[in-house]
Design an enzyme around this catalytic site. Sequence first.
Site, PDB file in Angstrom:
ATOM      1  N   SER A 240       0.838  -1.219   0.000  1.00 60.25           N
ATOM      2  CA  SER A 240       0.000   0.000   0.000  1.00 60.25           C
ATOM      3  C   SER A 240       0.865   1.258   0.000  1.00 60.25           C
ATOM      4  O   SER A 240       0.566   2.225  -0.720  1.00 60.25           O
ATOM      5  CB  SER A 240      -0.959  -0.001   1.188  1.00 60.25           C
ATOM      6  OG  SER A 240      -0.283  -0.230   2.398  1.00 60.25           O
ATOM      7  N   HIS A 270      -1.810  -8.901   1.646  1.00 65.88           N
ATOM      8  CA  HIS A 270      -1.499  -7.669   2.402  1.00 65.88           C
ATOM      9  C   HIS A 270      -2.662  -7.391   3.352  1.00 65.88           C
ATOM     10  O   HIS A 270      -2.969  -8.222   4.210  1.00 65.88           O
ATOM     11  CB  HIS A 270      -1.222  -6.546   1.385  1.00 65.88           C
ATOM     12  CG  HIS A 270      -0.706  -5.270   1.955  1.00 65.88           C
ATOM     13  ND1 HIS A 270      -0.043  -5.183   3.156  1.00 65.88           N
ATOM     14  CD2 HIS A 270      -0.755  -3.984   1.486  1.00 65.88           C
ATOM     15  CE1 HIS A 270       0.292  -3.915   3.391  1.00 65.88           C
ATOM     16  NE2 HIS A 270      -0.149  -3.167   2.392  1.00 65.88           N
ATOM     17  N   ARG A 325       2.972  -4.354  17.528  1.00 71.04           N
ATOM     18  CA  ARG A 325       1.598  -3.907  17.260  1.00 71.04           C
ATOM     19  C   ARG A 325       0.604  -4.977  17.738  1.00 71.04           C
ATOM     20  O   ARG A 325      -0.508  -4.667  18.159  1.00 71.04           O
ATOM     21  CB  ARG A 325       1.417  -3.619  15.757  1.00 71.04           C
ATOM     22  CG  ARG A 325       2.394  -2.572  15.232  1.00 71.04           C
ATOM     23  CD  ARG A 325       2.315  -2.434  13.717  1.00 71.04           C
ATOM     24  NE  ARG A 325       2.623  -3.679  13.035  1.00 71.04           N
ATOM     25  CZ  ARG A 325       2.460  -3.903  11.738  1.00 71.04           C
ATOM     26  NH1 ARG A 325       1.997  -2.939  10.963  1.00 71.04           N
ATOM     27  NH2 ARG A 325       2.770  -5.055  11.183  1.00 71.04           N
ATOM     28  N   ASP A 371      -2.105  -8.524  12.399  1.00 66.21           N
ATOM     29  CA  ASP A 371      -3.439  -8.994  12.033  1.00 66.21           C
ATOM     30  C   ASP A 371      -3.958 -10.128  12.913  1.00 66.21           C
ATOM     31  O   ASP A 371      -5.138 -10.468  12.854  1.00 66.21           O
ATOM     32  CB  ASP A 371      -3.431  -9.491  10.572  1.00 66.21           C
ATOM     33  CG  ASP A 371      -3.134  -8.368   9.599  1.00 66.21           C
ATOM     34  OD1 ASP A 371      -3.609  -7.253   9.837  1.00 66.21           O
ATOM     35  OD2 ASP A 371      -2.427  -8.617   8.598  1.00 66.21           O
TER      36      ASP A 371
HETATM   37  N1  HAX Z   1       1.670 -20.500   8.291  1.00 68.32           N
HETATM   38  C1  HAX Z   1       2.202 -21.496   7.575  1.00 68.32           C
HETATM   39  N2  HAX Z   1       3.304 -21.402   6.847  1.00 68.32           N
HETATM   40  C2  HAX Z   1       3.928 -20.226   6.855  1.00 68.32           C
HETATM   41  C3  HAX Z   1       3.454 -19.134   7.590  1.00 68.32           C
HETATM   42  C4  HAX Z   1       2.267 -19.311   8.327  1.00 68.32           C
HETATM   43  N3  HAX Z   1       1.719 -18.315   9.025  1.00 68.32           N
HETATM   44  N4  HAX Z   1       4.286 -18.080   7.401  1.00 68.32           N
HETATM   45  C5  HAX Z   1       5.256 -18.510   6.551  1.00 68.32           C
HETATM   46  N5  HAX Z   1       5.020 -19.815   6.223  1.00 68.32           N
HETATM   47  C6  HAX Z   1       5.760 -20.603   5.263  1.00 68.32           C
HETATM   48  C7  HAX Z   1       5.745 -19.943   3.897  1.00 68.32           C
HETATM   49  O1  HAX Z   1       4.515 -20.204   3.221  1.00 68.32           O
HETATM   50  C8  HAX Z   1       6.957 -20.506   3.234  1.00 68.32           C
HETATM   51  O2  HAX Z   1       6.619 -21.807   2.819  1.00 68.32           O
HETATM   52  P1  HAX Z   1       7.330 -22.487   1.520  1.00 68.32           P
HETATM   53  O3  HAX Z   1       8.776 -22.584   1.886  1.00 68.32           O
HETATM   54  O4  HAX Z   1       6.627 -23.774   1.390  1.00 68.32           O
HETATM   55  O5  HAX Z   1       7.063 -21.536   0.372  1.00 68.32           O
HETATM   56  C9  HAX Z   1       7.919 -20.637   4.410  1.00 68.32           C
HETATM   57  O6  HAX Z   1       7.124 -20.630   5.620  1.00 68.32           O
HETATM   58  C10 HAX Z   1       8.930 -19.488   4.479  1.00 68.32           C
HETATM   59  O7  HAX Z   1       8.212 -18.274   4.486  1.00 68.32           O
HETATM   60  P2  HAX Z   1       8.849 -16.952   5.136  1.00 68.32           P
HETATM   61  O8  HAX Z   1      10.079 -16.602   4.375  1.00 68.32           O
HETATM   62  O9  HAX Z   1       8.951 -17.142   6.601  1.00 68.32           O
HETATM   63  O10 HAX Z   1       7.691 -15.880   4.915  1.00 68.32           O
HETATM   64  P3  HAX Z   1       7.476 -14.887   3.668  1.00 68.32           P
HETATM   65  O11 HAX Z   1       8.340 -13.685   3.842  1.00 68.32           O
HETATM   66  O12 HAX Z   1       7.587 -15.619   2.357  1.00 68.32           O
HETATM   67  O13 HAX Z   1       5.948 -14.492   3.842  1.00 68.32           O
HETATM   68  C11 HAX Z   1       4.002 -13.812   5.035  1.00 68.32           C
HETATM   69  C12 HAX Z   1       5.511 -13.624   4.857  1.00 68.32           C
HETATM   70  C13 HAX Z   1       3.453 -12.770   5.987  1.00 68.32           C
HETATM   71  C14 HAX Z   1       3.272 -13.622   3.650  1.00 68.32           C
HETATM   72  C15 HAX Z   1       3.746 -15.249   5.569  1.00 68.32           C
HETATM   73  O14 HAX Z   1       4.347 -15.384   6.835  1.00 68.32           O
HETATM   74  C16 HAX Z   1       2.272 -15.605   5.642  1.00 68.32           C
HETATM   75  O15 HAX Z   1       1.690 -16.042   4.636  1.00 68.32           O
HETATM   76  N6  HAX Z   1       1.636 -15.414   6.849  1.00 68.32           N
HETATM   77  C17 HAX Z   1       0.224 -15.646   7.016  1.00 68.32           C
HETATM   78  C18 HAX Z   1      -0.618 -14.527   6.351  1.00 68.32           C
HETATM   79  C19 HAX Z   1      -0.506 -13.236   7.112  1.00 68.32           C
HETATM   80  O16 HAX Z   1      -0.604 -13.186   8.339  1.00 68.32           O
HETATM   81  N7  HAX Z   1      -0.336 -12.102   6.373  1.00 68.32           N
HETATM   82  C20 HAX Z   1      -0.286 -10.750   6.976  1.00 68.32           C
HETATM   83  C21 HAX Z   1       1.124 -10.194   7.035  1.00 68.32           C
HETATM   84  C22 HAX Z   1       1.171  -8.826   7.677  1.00 68.32           C
HETATM   85  C23 HAX Z   1       0.653  -7.774   6.732  1.00 68.32           C
HETATM   86  O17 HAX Z   1       1.234  -7.416   5.722  1.00 68.32           O
HETATM   87  N8  HAX Z   1      -0.515  -7.271   6.992  1.00 68.32           N
HETATM   88  O18 HAX Z   1      -1.104  -6.396   6.129  1.00 68.32           O
END
Ligand code: HAX
Length: 436
Positions: A240, A270, A325, A371
């Site tokens: 954003s 996001h 947060r 979140d």
């Molecule tokens: N549950 C399960 N698996 C998870 C996970 C979770 N909450 N968080 C990370 N992983 C997994 C990833 O999917 C990735 O798997 P693969 O190796 O199979 O691809 C692995 O762990 C490594 O990921 P990472 O490097 O730790 O995390 P990223 O930087 O790629 O992604 C995310 C960061 C926030 C997108 C991720 O942790 C996620 O999908 N979390 C859940 C969704 C979420 O809470 N999103 C909100 C984020 C905050 C935000 O921006 N709010 O607006």
Amino acid sequence: MNLKHKIAGQLPDWRARVKKLLAESADVKVDEVNIGQIYGGMRNIKSLVTDISYVDPEQGIRLRGYTIDDLLEKLPKQPGHEIPLVGGLYYLLLVGEIPSLEEANEIESEWKKRSKLPGYLFDVLKAMPVDTHPMTLLSQGILALQRESLFAHHYHTGLKKDEYWDPMLEDSLNLTAKLPGIAAFIYRLKYKDGNYIAPDPALDFGQNFARMMGIEASGYDELTRLYMLLHSDHESGNVSAHATHLVGSALSDIYYALSAGMNGLAGPLHGLANQECLGWLLSVYDEFGGLPTKEQLYQYALKTLQGGLVIPGYGHAVLRKTDPRFSAQLAFGKKHFPEDQIFALASLVYDVVPDVLRDHSRTKDPWPNVDAISGSLQHHYGVREFDFLTVLFGVSRALGVTTNAVWARALGQPLERPKSLSTAMLEAVAAKAKGS
Ligand code: HAX
């Protein structure tokens, strides 16, 4: 306006500082970029600049150098209130100094003067089909107001570059003043009687938002102020913030730029994640007919992972510890409604899910992000319509990105235009690096 004098007073030093840095060190290398990063969403490439916030992987967000706990303690509060005024937060983001109560109230009263919503805005929103997503309505509402942009008007009638920031600030104040009313109207249009409740000039941002939403339970104004503070800014690389900056860099006004930013916030990776989190908590509650035991919760979370799903609200692209947060919202719920079952469940998840993620996933960050708990606090006050939660995030995020936009204009930040390469070119770079 005291606010304008403060910013104008800082500009000569800031401009000289940036000019000196560029004159003496423009060719100093900051970072290197590899093929993984080019194909991998440009993660961690140090290529943006903001002096308004910084995310430390271990300690989380700092707004103008202050931690969340510092801000909750130091920002001015209305007598008898627990959470600081949103006007004081906006002053801090814009000026970089903790304001006095009077300075915080100056912003609150600027917002009141500028909050009236034009009739055509209601017509635009009411004309949309009833199943339109609230984020679409928010983005459209912002865009509909673009005809009011002072920056666009002055730009076309002749404006010197070093004056760009002034109408940008006026536009930002005008737009942030109207956003709580737009958001509350969207809520009432979609889920209540469709009637707009006008703000009351005697009330602050938080109280007015509670009033316009039609929420009478005491404490929602405090939660609103907390929510606005926590979601406002998180550096410039998140979708954003970056979308707002990119569009603004073409000298598009803040209405065009913020509408674009909101379209990015509406993505499930996001801002839309906050609705997923509340959904997951409620699915756990339904499954067990109440609070599960820790062992039941562990097994449920494991089942989510084994189903190929993420546990929403956990993990982060930058953070490597519990998001402060999250902690601030946990403390708020523990103080005001520890007995609320969905809040208690969100706390229990914090005791259990980091172990599940450490034991059974590859996540680099098993800790909760902002979140993981925000929806349970809204749920307590009766805001249970999942798809509205991202609109709340949008109103808060506007506070951060508009202040960044004012400073981007003030410091003459240029058009953003990174260079693209083709896959064949990257293959050639790779082959050369391997000596083949
Ligand atoms: N549950 C399960 N698996 C998870 C996970 C979770 N909450 N968080 C990370 N992983 C997994 C990833 O999917 C990735 O798997 P693969 O190796 O199979 O691809 C692995 O762990 C490594 O990921 P990472 O490097 O730790 O995390 P990223 O930087 O790629 O992604 C995310 C960061 C926030 C997108 C991720 O942790 C996620 O999908 N979390 C859940 C969704 C979420 O809470 N999103 C909100 C984020 C905050 C935000 O921006 N709010 O607006």
